[in-house]
Each structure stands twice: as structure tokens, then as C-alpha cells.
Design a protein around this motif. Structure first.
Motif, short mmCIF file in Angstrom:
data_model
loop_
_atom_site.label_atom_id
_atom_site.label_comp_id
_atom_site.label_asym_id
_atom_site.label_seq_id
_atom_site.Cartn_x
_atom_site.Cartn_y
_atom_site.Cartn_z
N SER A 17 -0.04 -12.34 -10.60
CA SER A 17 1.33 -12.84 -10.46
C SER A 17 2.34 -11.71 -10.65
CB SER A 17 1.60 -13.96 -11.46
OG SER A 17 0.70 -15.03 -11.22
N ILE A 30 5.10 -17.14 -12.40
CA ILE A 30 5.30 -16.86 -13.82
C ILE A 30 4.14 -16.05 -14.39
CG2 ILE A 30 6.81 -18.85 -14.13
CD1 ILE A 30 4.42 -20.27 -15.53
N THR A 38 -0.88 -19.26 -14.28
CA THR A 38 -0.61 -19.76 -12.93
C THR A 38 -1.48 -20.97 -12.64
OG1 THR A 38 -0.22 -17.48 -12.25
CG2 THR A 38 -0.52 -19.09 -10.48
N ASP A 57 -0.21 -16.31 -4.06
CA ASP A 57 -0.71 -16.11 -5.42
C ASP A 57 -1.54 -17.34 -5.78
OD1 ASP A 57 -1.13 -15.07 -7.95
OD2 ASP A 57 0.79 -15.74 -8.76
MG LIG Z 1 -1.00 -15.65 -12.41
#
Ligand SMILES: [Mg+2]
Ligand SMILES: Nc1nc2c(ncn2[C@@H]2O[C@H](COP(=O)(O)OP(=O)(O)O)[C@@H](O)[C@H]2O)c(=O)[nH]1
Length: 291
Positions: A17, A30, A38, A57
Motif C-alpha cells: 500500500s 491505508i 488492507t 492494491d
Molecule cells: Mg496494504
């Protein structure tokens, strides 16, 4: 023009991330020191004059626990790697083990796989990097291996160059100024969840979800009311803290992130709700947007 989708995959906590945010230049996903921050697949779009990179992501692939939330996250990763042009496997400098290998195996053989060796800034001895890269190269068919530091933004242009070469020739998939497929409402909930992950110790963050109850744009002002959902009554006072201190900090730090991202003032109210067993309740998980 080249354009395509790139899945960012890897075991928990390697910096996926952080890398997405660094590549796109905005806080879309985040980040915390904890594994499993995540929970969703999140698109981050970077458009340059000759290329559009659509990054996805993903949560870190979870092999240890098999609850419904983890099952949904793992399903999400498998779905993401099935729908992309390239895969970017993030590993930590100096570490490549079975957990990395398991994620690597999820990428279909037909999908070019590029490895970002992240966190090179924290390698104690820089002389260890070359042997590590050589060992990694021996682990299989990688289209490229690029050492980077997401936090220091080292070698990110080089990484983008390696990705670009392998993107298909295509027109833009998204408008030039689009950053993500996620709404402000979603980002608001995520910023609050991040603060819980960062400010609260131990296991509690994993028992927490955030639901936006009100999101009203009132001229330039955004009025947001959010509920932090916990699993058990005894978790409530931990979140609120002595004299409400913890809660105040969560709200104030989340509000700052929102104001930066949304580019305007935010009036934020946050409260805590107990909903027992939310993480095992398929209906609640769907309502919260998991999987
Ligand atoms: Mg992450
Ligand atoms: N030293 C260092 N730490 C990093 C780097 N990239 C990420 N981190 C840290 O690693 C932790 C996990 O990052 P995160 O992006 O949430 O990992 P994810 O679970 O793979 O998405 C956070 O504490 C980050 O600040 C890096 O390049 N160098």
C-alpha cells in the motif's frame, strides 16, 4: 500510448500500500505497521504523457486464518490477478520465503511478473543486496527485479519504466484526472480505520470495521458521521480511551487526512457501536463492501 492494469501482490506488511501511494502520489490505500491493514482491492491510477498505469492494491494473502473475512480477502486477490496485464510482486529486501512463494504461485503463468524488492533503506548491510537479488532470480521466471524504497521513493521511476515496457499498447482506460475507483465515502471510512490500526495496541484493530452513516456536502464543507464497529462491549472503552482521548485523536487525525485528500474542510463525528460477530456475519461483510 500504453495502458493496463497491474496487480500489486505480496504477503502482509511488505509495503504494497505504501508503494501504491508513492507511485500514484496520493494517499489512496491505508498503511500501518500491522499485517492485514488492507482489506479491499483498491485501484490507484497514474497517468503520464505516454502511459496509464492502473494499479490494483490487494490485501496480503492470508494463509494462517480461515475466517469469512480472510476468505473474502483471499478471493479478492485471486480475482485481481486473474484480470490484469501485469503482476507486481512486492517482497522485503533480504527476505524471501514460503509465504512469498505462496503468493507468487497465485499469479497465472501467462501474466508477466515483476518483483519490487522493497525497504532497501532498512538493509543493515548494503552488500547483502546483490546476493539476495541473485538468489531471487534463481527462484523462477521474473520479467524484472527492481530494488526500491517506497517510503524514500527510491528507484520508482525505474520501476515504472520496467512496468511501462510490458504494458499493452492501448488507449486510456480511465480519464486523465481520475485517481481511483473509490469514493470519498470509502476513503473517509478507511482513514478512520487506519488510525485505529495505528493508535490501538494488540488485536483490537482486527475486530474493527468502519461504517459511514452520513456524508453530506454542504457548500465547500463535508459533514461526515461514522461508526466504528467493534465485536464486543469490552472493546468500546479501549477505543474511547481515558476521557475520550483516544477517540478524539482518531477523529482529529482522520479528519486531517480527509481535508488533505478532499481539498476542503470536514466536520467529522465518530462514535462506537457494538455488533457482535460482525466479522463472521456474511450479511454484514457484504454491507461493509467486503468481497
Ligand atoms: Mg496494504
Ligand atoms: N523502512 C521502510 N519501511 C517501509 C517501506 N515501505 C513500507 N514500509 C513500512 O512497512 C509497513 C507496512 O506497510 P504497508 O504498506 O501497510 O504494507 P502492506 O501490508 O504490504 O500493504 C508500514 O509500517 C510501512 O511504513 C520502505 O520502503 N522502507
Amino acid at each position: 500510448m500504453r495502458a493496463g492494469r497491474i496487480a500489486i501482490v505480496g504477503r502482509p506488511n511488505v509495503g504494497k500500500s505504501t508503494l501504491l501511494n508513492a507511485l500514484v502520489g496520493e494517499k489512496l490505500s491505508i498503511v500501518s505497521r500491522r499485517a492485514q491493514t488492507t482489506r479491499y482491492n483498491i485501484l490507484g491510477i497514474l497517468t503520464q504523457s505516454d502511459a496509464q498505469y492502473v494499479f490494483v492494491d490487494t490485501p496480503g494473502f492470508q494463509t494462517a486464518h480461515g475466517g469469512p473475512l480472510n476468505q473474502r480477502m483471499n478471493r479478492g486477490i485471486k480475482q485481481a490477478v486473474g484480470e490484469v496485464d501485469l503482476a507486481l510482486l512486492v517482497v522485503e529486501a533480504g527476505r524471501y520465503d514460503q509465504r512469498d512463494h505462496v503468493v507468487r504461485q497465485l499469479v497465472p503463468a501467462t501474466c508477466p511478473l515483476i518483483v519490487a524488492v522493497n525497504k532497501i533503506d532498512q538493509m543493515a548491510d548494503k552488500n547483502d543486496l546483490l546476493p539476495f537479488l541473485a538468489r531471487l532470480a534463481g527462484q523462477g521466471e521474473f520479467a524484472a527485479i527492481v530494488p526500491v524504497s517506497a517510503t524514500r521513493r527510491t528507484q520508482l521511476d525505474f520501476l515504472l519504466g520496467e512496468l511501462r515496457q510490458r504494458l499493452p499498447e492501448a488507449d486510456l482506460l480511465f480519464a486523465e484526472d481520475e485517481l481511483t475507483d473509490r469514493s470519498e465515502r470509502f476513503l473517509a471510512a478507511e482513514y478512520i480505520r487506519e488510525k485505529v490500526f495505528r493508535l490501538i495496541g494488540d488485536e483490537l484493530p482486527y475486530a474493527v470495521a468502519v461504517e459511514i452513516e452520513r456524508f453530506v456536502v454542504d457548500g465547500g464543507l463535508r459533514r461526515i458521521a461514522a461508526a466504528i464497529i467493534v465485536d464486543r462491549p469490552r472493546q468500546k472503552p479501549i477505543l474511547i480511551g481515558r476521557a475520550g482521548e483516544t477517540m478524539k485523536r482518531i477523529a482529529s487525525e482522520a479528519r486531517q487526512d480527509m481535508q488533505t485528500m478532499f481539498g476542503g474542510p470536514v466536520f467529522l463525528e465518530v462514535f462506537v457501536k457494538v455488533r457482535s460477530g460482525w466479522a463472521d456475519d456474511e450479511q454484514v461483510l457484504s454491507k461493509l463492501g467486503y468481497g
